[in-house]
Design an enzyme around this catalytic site. Sequence first.
Site, mmCIF file in Angstrom:
data_model
loop_
_atom_site.group_PDB
_atom_site.id
_atom_site.type_symbol
_atom_site.label_atom_id
_atom_site.label_comp_id
_atom_site.label_asym_id
_atom_site.label_seq_id
_atom_site.Cartn_x
_atom_site.Cartn_y
_atom_site.Cartn_z
ATOM 1 N N ASP A 75 12.488 31.059 -50.354
ATOM 2 C CA ASP A 75 12.989 32.353 -50.805
ATOM 3 C C ASP A 75 11.923 33.124 -51.592
ATOM 4 O O ASP A 75 11.695 34.315 -51.348
ATOM 5 C CB ASP A 75 14.257 32.177 -51.657
ATOM 6 C CG ASP A 75 14.167 30.967 -52.581
ATOM 7 O OD1 ASP A 75 13.040 30.507 -52.871
ATOM 8 O OD2 ASP A 75 15.218 30.476 -53.018
ATOM 9 N N ASP A 97 24.325 23.307 -41.095
ATOM 10 C CA ASP A 97 23.170 22.540 -40.620
ATOM 11 C C ASP A 97 23.498 21.071 -40.408
ATOM 12 O O ASP A 97 22.706 20.345 -39.808
ATOM 13 C CB ASP A 97 21.997 22.690 -41.600
ATOM 14 C CG ASP A 97 20.862 23.508 -41.008
ATOM 15 O OD1 ASP A 97 21.081 24.154 -39.969
ATOM 16 O OD2 ASP A 97 19.764 23.498 -41.580
#
Length: 739
Positions: free
Chosen positions: A454, A148
């Site tokens: 998550d 990223d």
Amino acid sequence: MGGGEEEGALFETKVAKGRKWYKLYTCSVFTGICMIWVYRATHIPIKDGEEEKKKMMMWALWIGLFAAEIWFGLYWLLTQSVRWNPVYRHTYKERLSKRYKDNLPGVDVFVCTADPTVEPPIMVINTVLSVMAYDYPTEKLSVYLSDDGGSELTFYALLEASTFAKIWLPFCKKFKVEPRSPAAYFKLLESIGPQDGLEGVEWLATKSLYKEMENKINGAVERGSVPHNIRKQHKAFSEWNIATTPRDHHAILQILIDGRDKNAIDDEGFVLPTLVYMAREKRPHHHHNFKAGAMNSLLRASSEISNGGVILNVDCDMYSNNCETTKDALCFFMDEEKGHEFAYVQLPQHFDNITKNDIYGNRMRIAFEVDFHGLDGHGGPLYVGSGCYHRRESLCGKKFDPDRKVKFRVTKRNFQVNTSTLEEKAKTLISCTYEDNTEWGKEMGLKYGCPVEDVITGLSIQCRGWKSIYFNPPRSGFLGVAPLTLAQTLVQQKRWSEGDFQIFLSKYCPFIYGYKRIKLGLQIGYSMYCLWAPCAFPILYYVIIPSVALLHGISLFPNVSDIWFAPFAYVMAATSIYSLWEALMVGETVKGWWNETRIWLYKRLASYPFAFIDTLLKLVGVSKSAFVITAKVADEEVLNRYEQEIIEFGSSSPSMFTILYTLAMLNLLCLLGGVKRLVLDEAGEMSSMLVQLIICGSITLINMPIYQAMFFRTDGGCVPMSLTFTSLGLAMLAYIIPM
């Protein structure tokens, strides 16, 4: 009990034994808690003839304690839900190999990194190499690195790793190497040295090549650029000819090893796994949704390239420590009777840099050795973001259909499309506008808008009818890097508790979103984590009020000779003894348990209050979610203190630490002042103040490292003088303010 009643089940489930004694303990403690509530409700100490202000003050103090004790009791009940019915799993990999030798599904491994300064490229590629070396058919294994940060340094490191893999993979297979992270493996054998004969020769040669690669990568990182001669050798470096920043760069996708290519072989002539570098497009005016956005981009890109039926995602610091965990996971997914029910298999997060007594409580042994087994008994554990095997279709939003037993199809690679065409197709799927007006981040892929993407994703999957599995193998599946300072630990805990509390206050609240979708026990289990942040305020009250009352000679608990003293004594003693016993049973040391108790308190005093406040600010639109990457490196002095188990205080996160220092000083002053009062002035009142002495004394004992860092240490990890004076001044208010 197994995955199927037939002899050939691929996994076995065992229920924990000896639960009668535990249930007896639980019932007795809850009885004591109820008696404490009754005492608080019936013994409000307001006497006739007292001044109105004093009456109101005593009433407020008493009701505050009552409210805190109600919270403690109810939250304690939540924590017991995960201890009521723990289960343990065992797999039969040999049956899997015999039954599905040529029909194993494709496995795509996702490794995520975001910043080469806090996640060194050499660490990242060690994780990549460890998963490339899995004991699994390499033609069915594909590894994807999401960068990223869009850093050419990370790409260069992966390029070097793709070359070293040709040597490393056959070496691992030939000598059954474990762990298969080169750095971890060579560090482990440093004290032993190479073996004699052929293995010794190859060991030295392989280590030499690894060190050469390591020096090249670290050298490039130190210089901040890739050598010009290297850039000329690979066309992909032209992607960085355009000015890029971590927050503003175009989509980059390079297939460094194409598993379809007959020439993509290791030094022994065996096919190499597919290896892909991906940096999704990021622009300042488009929200990139942090790790969840990267994972969703990986889902789409991999569907075009390899489309494996099983996905493993690991953090870049979580290298594989067990080359057979993929087969373990498939034992659950491919079990003929139960396998179609499972969406993901979660393994515990373990760390290879934890000190003997775990000074920052980062091992989380109780969570992974106790809590998650209990969650598994209620339908499955949380998804914790790393070390998790997913069924691709469940992660992409598919609902569970109990009438349809889905079998994994054997992935057939498209040999007609060349590598360049495949790269260009995949690039279109990772543009920053691709998800506009789609269900990505909502009903497809990982959820957006939450710091713990998550957990909320796992909850959504389970609410679509899927179950999950917690598998804790004898040999840890993954080993990572734990925070090396107290500040890193507290900031990480703040992010986790903030995200979990956001879930509780959103439409995804386990009791609302999970109603009639998941078991009540699992709803309670999720809420145990979602309510971390509100735990701050009852603890703050209990840390401050009884101690200040001790200083002023005000009794808030029953006299030792009073029958009502018994429930307080029993609950405090029983829960403490059980906590110690539980820690020892999962392999913790006594000192480690004490350190865990200290961090348990610090999280509630320093991390959770800010998490609670920031969550409320986000609800009213004052602030937005942010994702703070935990640093994976530290300077030599910090590392030396960590290895010596000396707590790092320093000057970072002053707001969090000011709270800790002030409360530590407050309890020290209250203890000294309270003991002086009881010994010299009011000796007969000792029995009525015993509980407050125990509370204040315990807090003071827990804070001994703070006092040492304030008054005796002179190293870089000591408490700054300015914060010492600030906290001392704030604590002195306890003497000034009348009570």
